[in-house]
Design an enzyme around this catalytic site. Structure first.
Site, PDB file in Angstrom:
ATOM      1  N   LYS A 560       0.863  -1.178   0.000  1.00 29.58           N
ATOM      2  CA  LYS A 560       0.000   0.000   0.000  1.00 29.58           C
ATOM      3  C   LYS A 560       0.895   1.222   0.000  1.00 29.58           C
ATOM      4  O   LYS A 560       2.113   1.109   0.103  1.00 29.58           O
ATOM      5  CB  LYS A 560      -0.957   0.021   1.196  1.00 29.58           C
ATOM      6  CG  LYS A 560      -0.288  -0.246   2.532  1.00 29.58           C
ATOM      7  CD  LYS A 560      -1.316  -0.427   3.642  1.00 29.58           C
ATOM      8  CE  LYS A 560      -2.009  -1.764   3.595  1.00 29.58           C
ATOM      9  NZ  LYS A 560      -3.411  -1.705   3.203  1.00 29.58           N
ATOM     10  N   ARG A 561       0.300   2.398  -0.109  1.00 24.66           N
ATOM     11  CA  ARG A 561       1.071   3.624  -0.030  1.00 24.66           C
ATOM     12  C   ARG A 561       1.781   3.705   1.314  1.00 24.66           C
ATOM     13  O   ARG A 561       1.261   3.246   2.333  1.00 24.66           O
ATOM     14  CB  ARG A 561       0.118   4.811  -0.218  1.00 24.66           C
ATOM     15  CG  ARG A 561       0.735   6.175  -0.219  1.00 24.66           C
ATOM     16  CD  ARG A 561      -0.266   7.179  -0.794  1.00 24.66           C
ATOM     17  NE  ARG A 561      -1.583   7.052  -0.188  1.00 24.66           N
ATOM     18  CZ  ARG A 561      -1.996   7.798   0.846  1.00 24.66           C
ATOM     19  NH1 ARG A 561      -1.200   8.695   1.383  1.00 24.66           N
ATOM     20  NH2 ARG A 561      -3.215   7.633   1.315  1.00 24.66           N
ATOM     21  N   LYS A 566      -0.926   3.988   7.886  1.00 22.84           N
ATOM     22  CA  LYS A 566      -0.973   2.596   7.427  1.00 22.84           C
ATOM     23  C   LYS A 566       0.000   1.717   8.221  1.00 22.84           C
ATOM     24  O   LYS A 566      -0.035   0.501   8.144  1.00 22.84           O
ATOM     25  CB  LYS A 566      -0.686   2.520   5.928  1.00 22.84           C
ATOM     26  CG  LYS A 566      -1.780   3.226   5.099  1.00 22.84           C
ATOM     27  CD  LYS A 566      -1.498   3.183   3.614  1.00 22.84           C
ATOM     28  CE  LYS A 566      -2.501   3.966   2.791  1.00 22.84           C
ATOM     29  NZ  LYS A 566      -3.822   3.311   2.694  1.00 22.84           N
TER      30      LYS A 566
END
Length: 826
Positions: A560-561, A566
């Site tokens: 993911k980014r 995150k």
């Protein structure tokens, strides 16, 4: 060789491998001007794409004709990002021609997998937002729904990521340097877009005040159409991407006077608008370019929509909002709201109230984030410079909204007015694009149940009180055509054998796999496919990083980014803790595990880039330490993109979805990984909650604080130092960052991560969740050692993911927001 196509797809049912081969050779010669004896792989790819496009463009013509003849209502999906990936394999699969092409190319001595690798990723997006848009336009075409995607034809997509001594280096991503066979220029639909200048107030012949914008720049928007092939190839919709060019292409007078560079200046400045995805907006110039990008593509798109509407309806505006739905994908295209008002009021002389009614009935807005920095704000000063007429319109929208609607609900309450106002007062007045999007739309949706509830309760509670029916939910989904059928052909074939071949358009059919979840033979077949996919990924890892990994290890993947919320750094803390345990006890009981990362950090996001560097430096140490007997490996694959995800996702055993609860709106990687039989380790955040509900809590591993607990911890006054001093393992791992253990001769080179977690206040509660996360990872390890139980959980993850089909998401949009009717192309 002349074997017939066995596809059930009507549009290509009679195509044979021999015919497709002849078409490839014809295009190799006649279209691309080369010969079978000297053609490069790229020439073969171009020729194959041209052969494929015969069916694509035929479908496009049929689709456009069907929509025109039925004067259809259509949705226009405005998104600054479309993360399309590669189109060759996807289009072949969606037309039912993949095996035909494979056989044809094999007869020509060409491997189809080698061929599709010639295509550059169409990386016109950053992450989940852009990939979601790509899945949605795939579903719209598959479901025969009239739709057009609108975005920017970036010359450079998201940057190409390289690592130098472990640090991220950004390089240009010239995805179409040598052209792209899956796009076509449409000069007949060029638009001219004004910028800057001033607004003149005049009176018309009836004594009414009228406004005339006198721009001092006009930019030309050139449309490039990318056909979007629906599954079974019946309907082919369009993604229209706008390229910016100067209206006066070249100044001959200046050039002839010797001003060689000046003669190109206006051209260069204009082309800059579509040059790069997300220019760094840390500077005023960057902010200005970003706002111009958003206005440029929104204005081009609205003019294009109006052009097509008036072709049928002339100046009868009464049907406009009945024919046109515009979905704003995040706040990036929010400037489309005042732009449509400008066009209706200034260009077409429609009164304000009628124009505003049309606007509100036309627009809908998808909110993707609760993060304040992602709800865009632009300074009034910048708006006044770049879009002076739009600022006037925004002021008038805001005045009427506050005086008429807010005052009626909360008379005399200036505090609520200040909160709901489009204009934020302060040291510098700002235009709140989130508020503008809500006020100017008929519906606002979040993208997962928990996210949509938080949009109502935390982000826009007053708007929800004002308009109880406006805020709704549409949980995200992903297309199983790309994310199972195309990227995991072995699993796809097993599913075909087990539940039939209709599942790519009816994912709920996967539910029948649950009957096989305890079948020992099926379990073995399912896990053998997973192992084969892992073996394939080991080759990619070796090729990209020169690291050897064992496919019998647990493949634990976080893709993911790179962003603090995150929490890739929480994953890193746990890896370091495992490494420390192994150093203290080489016989520490754990199944060998490979932690695999894929992520790009925004060029200006220093801490995110430090986290990448830290993961790479820890990997260097761990992967070369013989004392831990190969039980732990760490891999950071460079240049994460769609085509790399297509190799990683089928190979994942564990899916890391570890964002701080309440921060991830939905996630879509979590869906793709679970569909392919990965077990989720995650917080109760975004769509993780709904995934757990669907697949069963026994088949996921949940940890960490809940949304309410996160709020309570922060309200009570969170102190990361309490965890630092209260947990010996946390303290030891964080102190490691201050040493030169992972960066020999450079002590403290990784210290920024420790400082962010302690001095910086650990804003995303990594330390608060660490112990729960570490225990959850022990649970993962124990589950994996029970091979039958793990296989059962993996199968059930695939079986119960039907809800997370983007077709279901689109149907929810159709039912709750767009009110579209399907038209199958004839």
């Amino acid at each position: 060789m002349a074997k017939s196509n066995t596809t059930p797809f009507a549009v290509t049912a009679n195509v044979t491998a021999e015919q497709f081969k002849d078409s490839i050779v014809k295009h190799l010669n006649a279209t691309h001007g080369t010969d079978v004896n000297k053609a490069s792989n790229r020439s073969w790819w171009n020729a194959t794409a041209s052969a494929l496009n015969e069916y694509v463009y035929n479908g496009l013509s049929n689709t456009q004709r069907t929509y025109f003849e039925n004067d259809t209502r259509a949705v226009h999906y405005f998104s600054l990002e479309f993360l399309m990936g590669r189109l060759t394999g996807n289009n072949l699969h969606n037309l039912g021609l993949f095996n035909v092409a494979k056989e044809a190319l094999n007869d020509l001595g060409i491997d189809i997998e080698t061929l599709v690798d010639e295509e550059e990723d169409m990386a016109l997006g950053n992450g989940g937002l852009g990939r979601l848009a790509a899945c949605f336009i795939d579903s719209l075409a598959t479901m025969h729904l009239p739709a057009v995607g609108y975005g920017i034809h970036y010359e450079h997509g998201l940057f190409r990521q390289e690592f130098q001594q472990g640090r991220q280096i950004e390089r240009p991503d010239s995805w179409r340097e040598y052209g792209n066979p899956f796009e076509i220029c449409r000069p007949e639909s060029v638009q001219e877009i004004p910028l800057y200048g001033y607004v003149e107030t005049k009176f018309d012949e009836n004594g009414h005040i009228v406004k005339q914008w006198h721009p001092n720049r006009v930019i030309k928007g050139v449309p490039w159409d990318v056909p979007v092939v629906g599954y079974e190839g019946t309907n082919v919709n369009v993604l229209r991407l706008w390229e910016s060019r100067a209206s006066d292409f070249f100044n001959w007078d200046v050039f002839n006077a010797g001003g060689y560079h000046d003669s190109h200046r206006e051209n260069v400045e204009a082309e800059t608008i579509s040059k790069v995805l997300y220019p760094n907006d840390e500077t005023d110039a960057g902010k200005e370019l970003r706002l111009i990008q958003q206005y440029f593509f929104s204005a081009c798109s609205l003019k294009d929509i109006i052009r097509r509407y008036r072709r049928v309806h002339n100046d009868d505006w009464s049907k406009f909002s009945a024919q046109v739905a515009v979905q704003l994908n995040d706040t990036h295209p929010a400037v489309a709201i005042p732009e449509l008002m400008r066009l209706l009021v200034d260009e077409y002389n429609i009164d304000w109230d009628t124009s505003w009614t049309i606007c509100r009935e036309t627009f809908s807005y998808t909110n993707h984030t609760l993060l304040p920095e992602a709800l865009e704000k632009w300074s009034v000063r910048l708006f006044e410079k770049v879009l002076p007429r739009h600022l006037e319109i925004i002021y008038e929208i805001n005045r009427r909204f506050l005086e008429e609607e807010v005052e009626a609900k909360w008379p005399g309450d200036d505090e609520i007015k200040a909160k709901l106002s489009i204009i934020e007062e302060g040291h510098e007045r700002m235009v709140r694009m989130g508020n503008l999007s809500v006020i100017g739309s008929n519906k606002v949706n979040g993208v997962a149940e928990v996210h949509s509830a938080l949009v109502k309760s935390d982000l826009f509670p007053e708007f929800d009180a004002l308009w109880p029916e406006k805020l709704t939910n549409v949980t995200n989904g992903v297309t199983p055509r790309r994310w199972i059928k195309a990227c995991n052909p072995k699993l796809s074939a097993l599913i075909d054998e087990t539940v039939g071949t209709e599942w790519p358009t009816n994912l709920e059919l996967l539910r029948d796999l649950d009957k096989k979840a305890d079948d020992a033979k099926f379990q073995k077949t399912f896990m053998d496919i997973k192992h084969e996919n892992k073996v394939e990924l080991t080759k990619v890892i070796k090729d990209l990083t020169d690291i050897d990994v064992d496919p019998s290890a647990i493949f634990d993947i976080q893709i993911k980014r790179l962003h603090e919320y995150k929490r890739q750094h929480l994953n890193l803390l746990h890896i370091m803790a495992l490494y420390r345990r192994l150093l203290q006890n080489p016989d520490y009981d754990m199944h060998p595990r490979v932690f695999i990362f894929g992520a790009k950090a925004a060029p200006g996001y220093a801490l995110a880039k430090d986290i990448i560097y830290a993961i790479n430096k820890v990997a260097d140490k761990v992967n070369n330490d013989e004392r831990i007997k190969g039980k732990l490996k760490v891999v950071f694959l460079p240049n994460y993109r769609v085509s790399l995800a297509e190799k990683m996702i089928p190979a994942a055993d564990v899916s890391e979805q570890i964002s701080t609860a309440g921060k991830e709106a939905s996630g879509t990687g979590n869906m793709k990984l679970a569909m392919n039989g990965a077990i989720t380790i995650g917080t109760l955040d975004g769509a993780n909650i709904e995934i757990a509900e669907e697949v069963g809590e026994d088949n996921v591993v949940i940890f960490g604080l809940t949304v309410d607990e996160v709020k309570a911890v922060k309200k009570a006054g969170y102190s990361p130092w309490d965890y630092y001093y209260g947990n010996q393992e946390i303290k030891a791992v964080l102190d490691w960052f201050e040493t030169d253990y992972f960066t020999p001769g450079k002590p403290g080179e990784l210290a920024s991560i420790k400082h962010s977690l302690l001095d910086g206040g650990d804003p995303y509660l990594c330390l608060a969740d660490f112990e729960s996360y570490a225990k959850a990872q022990e649970q993962v390890d124990a589950k994996y050692k029970d091979s039958k139980g793990w296989a059962r959980s993996a199968i059930l993850n695939t079986a119960y993911m039907g809800k997370f089909n983007s077709d279901r998401s689109i149907q929810d949009y159709v039912d709750r927001i767009w009110k579209l009717k399907a038209y199958k192309a004839q």
